[in-house]
Write a protein that holds these residues in place. Structure first.
Motif, PDB file in Angstrom:
ATOM      1  N   THR A 104     -14.852   7.363 -11.243  1.00  0.00           N
ATOM      2  CA  THR A 104     -14.063   6.258 -10.698  1.00  0.00           C
ATOM      3  C   THR A 104     -12.682   6.213 -11.342  1.00  0.00           C
ATOM      4  OG1 THR A 104     -16.098   5.036 -10.287  1.00  0.00           O
ATOM      5  CG2 THR A 104     -14.066   3.763 -10.283  1.00  0.00           C
ATOM      6  N   ALA A 105     -12.607   6.378 -12.649  1.00  0.00           N
ATOM      7  CA  ALA A 105     -11.314   6.382 -13.336  1.00  0.00           C
ATOM      8  C   ALA A 105     -10.441   7.530 -12.846  1.00  0.00           C
ATOM      9  CB  ALA A 105     -11.525   6.474 -14.847  1.00  0.00           C
ATOM     10  N   ALA A 106     -11.036   8.692 -12.633  1.00  0.00           N
ATOM     11  CA  ALA A 106     -10.281   9.849 -12.142  1.00  0.00           C
ATOM     12  C   ALA A 106      -9.772   9.603 -10.724  1.00  0.00           C
ATOM     13  CB  ALA A 106     -11.154  11.106 -12.191  1.00  0.00           C
ATOM     14  N   LEU A 107     -10.608   9.026  -9.871  1.00  0.00           N
ATOM     15  CA  LEU A 107     -10.184   8.713  -8.503  1.00  0.00           C
ATOM     16  C   LEU A 107      -9.057   7.686  -8.500  1.00  0.00           C
ATOM     17  CD1 LEU A 107     -13.685   8.477  -6.777  1.00  0.00           C
ATOM     18  CD2 LEU A 107     -11.939  10.224  -6.340  1.00  0.00           C
ATOM     19  N   ALA A 108      -9.170   6.671  -9.350  1.00  0.00           N
ATOM     20  CA  ALA A 108      -8.133   5.640  -9.435  1.00  0.00           C
ATOM     21  C   ALA A 108      -6.807   6.245  -9.893  1.00  0.00           C
ATOM     22  CB  ALA A 108      -8.575   4.526 -10.376  1.00  0.00           C
ATOM     23  N   ALA A 109      -6.863   7.147 -10.860  1.00  0.00           N
ATOM     24  CA  ALA A 109      -5.637   7.796 -11.348  1.00  0.00           C
ATOM     25  C   ALA A 109      -4.994   8.632 -10.239  1.00  0.00           C
ATOM     26  CB  ALA A 109      -5.955   8.662 -12.564  1.00  0.00           C
ATOM     27  N   ARG A 110      -5.814   9.373  -9.492  1.00  0.00           N
ATOM     28  CA  ARG A 110      -5.283  10.167  -8.368  1.00  0.00           C
ATOM     29  C   ARG A 110      -4.660   9.260  -7.319  1.00  0.00           C
ATOM     30  NH1 ARG A 110      -9.831  13.555  -5.925  1.00  0.00           N
ATOM     31  NH2 ARG A 110      -8.219  13.927  -4.370  1.00  0.00           N
ATOM     32  N   LEU A 111      -5.335   8.168  -7.003  1.00  0.00           N
ATOM     33  CA  LEU A 111      -4.813   7.244  -5.999  1.00  0.00           C
ATOM     34  C   LEU A 111      -3.490   6.644  -6.448  1.00  0.00           C
ATOM     35  CD1 LEU A 111      -5.197   5.758  -3.314  1.00  0.00           C
ATOM     36  CD2 LEU A 111      -6.591   4.068  -4.534  1.00  0.00           C
ATOM     37  N   SER A 112      -3.394   6.256  -7.711  1.00  0.00           N
ATOM     38  CA  SER A 112      -2.143   5.664  -8.208  1.00  0.00           C
ATOM     39  C   SER A 112      -0.993   6.666  -8.117  1.00  0.00           C
ATOM     40  CB  SER A 112      -2.307   5.151  -9.643  1.00  0.00           C
ATOM     41  OG  SER A 112      -2.392   6.214 -10.567  1.00  0.00           O
ATOM     42  N   ARG A 113      -1.267   7.932  -8.456  1.00  0.00           N
ATOM     43  CA  ARG A 113      -0.215   8.959  -8.356  1.00  0.00           C
ATOM     44  C   ARG A 113       0.255   9.134  -6.911  1.00  0.00           C
ATOM     45  NH1 ARG A 113      -3.548  11.524 -12.222  1.00  0.00           N
ATOM     46  NH2 ARG A 113      -4.485  12.860 -10.638  1.00  0.00           N
ATOM     47  N   ARG A 114      -0.701   9.128  -5.976  1.00  0.00           N
ATOM     48  CA  ARG A 114      -0.361   9.295  -4.564  1.00  0.00           C
ATOM     49  C   ARG A 114       0.465   8.107  -4.062  1.00  0.00           C
ATOM     50  NH1 ARG A 114      -4.387  12.388  -1.975  1.00  0.00           N
ATOM     51  NH2 ARG A 114      -3.177  12.185  -0.076  1.00  0.00           N
ATOM     52  N   LEU A 115       0.112   6.908  -4.483  1.00  0.00           N
ATOM     53  CA  LEU A 115       0.863   5.726  -4.067  1.00  0.00           C
ATOM     54  C   LEU A 115       2.271   5.752  -4.645  1.00  0.00           C
ATOM     55  CD1 LEU A 115      -1.984   3.106  -4.515  1.00  0.00           C
ATOM     56  CD2 LEU A 115      -0.988   3.813  -2.325  1.00  0.00           C
ATOM     57  N   LYS A 116       2.388   6.087  -5.943  1.00  0.00           N
ATOM     58  CA  LYS A 116       3.708   6.136  -6.583  1.00  0.00           C
ATOM     59  C   LYS A 116       4.602   7.190  -5.939  1.00  0.00           C
ATOM     60  CE  LYS A 116       1.942   6.289 -10.798  1.00  0.00           C
ATOM     61  NZ  LYS A 116       1.758   6.318 -12.261  1.00  0.00           N
ATOM     62  N   LYS A 117       4.018   8.323  -5.594  1.00  0.00           N
ATOM     63  CA  LYS A 117       4.795   9.405  -4.976  1.00  0.00           C
ATOM     64  C   LYS A 117       5.420   8.945  -3.658  1.00  0.00           C
ATOM     65  CE  LYS A 117       4.283  14.195  -3.482  1.00  0.00           C
ATOM     66  NZ  LYS A 117       3.346  15.319  -3.323  1.00  0.00           N
ATOM     67  N   ARG A 118       4.701   8.130  -2.902  1.00  0.00           N
ATOM     68  CA  ARG A 118       5.198   7.618  -1.615  1.00  0.00           C
ATOM     69  C   ARG A 118       6.002   6.335  -1.767  1.00  0.00           C
ATOM     70  NH1 ARG A 118       0.244   9.608  -0.463  1.00  0.00           N
ATOM     71  NH2 ARG A 118      -0.068  10.640   1.528  1.00  0.00           N
ATOM     72  N   ASN A 119       5.946   5.731  -2.949  1.00  0.00           N
ATOM     73  CA  ASN A 119       6.514   4.394  -3.155  1.00  0.00           C
ATOM     74  C   ASN A 119       5.796   3.372  -2.266  1.00  0.00           C
ATOM     75  OD1 ASN A 119       8.213   2.666  -4.549  1.00  0.00           O
ATOM     76  ND2 ASN A 119       9.796   2.757  -2.963  1.00  0.00           N
ATOM     77  N   TRP A 120       4.459   3.489  -2.206  1.00  0.00           N
ATOM     78  CA  TRP A 120       3.616   2.609  -1.426  1.00  0.00           C
ATOM     79  C   TRP A 120       2.877   1.636  -2.334  1.00  0.00           C
ATOM     80  CZ3 TRP A 120       0.515   5.586   2.894  1.00  0.00           C
ATOM     81  CH2 TRP A 120       1.413   6.003   3.879  1.00  0.00           C
ATOM     82  N   THR A 121       2.381   0.568  -1.714  1.00  0.00           N
ATOM     83  CA  THR A 121       1.595  -0.425  -2.441  1.00  0.00           C
ATOM     84  C   THR A 121       0.201  -0.537  -1.825  1.00  0.00           C
ATOM     85  OG1 THR A 121       2.434  -2.174  -1.003  1.00  0.00           O
ATOM     86  CG2 THR A 121       3.622  -1.777  -3.083  1.00  0.00           C
ATOM     87  N   ILE A 122      -0.715  -1.127  -2.605  1.00  0.00           N
ATOM     88  CA  ILE A 122      -2.093  -1.286  -2.159  1.00  0.00           C
ATOM     89  C   ILE A 122      -2.574  -2.695  -2.481  1.00  0.00           C
ATOM     90  CG2 ILE A 122      -3.120  -0.420  -4.319  1.00  0.00           C
ATOM     91  CD1 ILE A 122      -5.258   0.987  -2.533  1.00  0.00           C
ATOM     92  N   SER A 123      -3.464  -3.205  -1.644  1.00  0.00           N
ATOM     93  CA  SER A 123      -4.145  -4.476  -1.889  1.00  0.00           C
ATOM     94  C   SER A 123      -5.626  -4.284  -1.590  1.00  0.00           C
ATOM     95  CB  SER A 123      -3.576  -5.581  -1.008  1.00  0.00           C
ATOM     96  OG  SER A 123      -2.269  -5.911  -1.412  1.00  0.00           O
TER      97      SER A 123
END
Length: 193
Positions: free
Chosen positions: A12-31
């Motif tokens: 789960t921690a690894a998936l969260a880290a990957r997701l955060s990198r993908r969001l930052k790369k796009r300059n996207w946000t999540i809720s």
């Protein structure tokens, strides 16, 4: 999906880290809009330093009333003989409400039965429905994890949701292949025209 607690936490921690990198790369946000996980996904995402740049908001909508009032989920889903709280329709309504009320680029909606009790006749403990909405695309899946410990199920549900969020981003990247467009009539009332 592994059921060993330590493995699930690491995954789960690894998936969260990957997701955060993908969001930052796009300059996207999540809720997030969570029921059965009680805010666990929001907690996992905000455990990372700098999350305020890409994590907008999280809802814990445990009761049916809160799903309706906070996120605009259709109240008819909860009527006798209809799909009920643990369903694709409710997970999608939660994700849709979270996306448009927070103005995030991506949202996660989930509803399930962590157990050990609380399952209706036709739905077993360990079942979860997760919906991911990104831009005008969505992905909804059900997974049955079985009759495990409540906390183990919650961790497995969170890991499944984060993996599905990454899958949705992959599909948006690959020219939106295999992702369904939301029909115009099903768009949330708060969505900008």
């Amino acid at each position: 999906w592994p059921l060993d607690g330590k493995t699930v936490v690491e995954q789960t921690a690894a998936l969260a880290a990957r997701l955060s990198r993908r969001l930052k790369k796009r300059n996207w946000t999540i809720s997030t809009a969570e029921s059965c996980t009680g805010g666990l996904i929001a907690s996992i995402l905000t455990d990372m330093s700098g999350a305020s740049k890409w994590f907008h908001q999280g809802w814990v909508v445990y009761s049916n009333e809160s799903k309706i009032q906070q996120l605009g989920v259709d109240s008819s889903y909860f009527s006798e003989g209809n799909v009920g709280a643990v369903s694709h329709e409710v997970a999608m309504g939660m994700a849709r409400g979270a996306r448009y009320k927070s103005n995030s680029d991506v949202s996660i909606g989930m509803s399930g039965i962590a157990g050990p009790t609380g399952s209706p006749e036709n739905k077993e403990v360990g079942r979860v429905h997760v919906a991911i909405m990104t831009k005008d695309y969505f992905l909804v899946r059900r997974m049955d994890f079985g009759d495990n410990d409540r906390l183990d199920n919650k961790k497995s549900f969170a890991s499944f949701a984060l993996g599905l969020a990454l899958e949705a981003l992959d599909k948006v990247d690959s020219n939106n292949s295999q992702v369904n467009r939301i029909p115009q009539k099903e768009r949330h009332k708060d969505q900008p025209k």
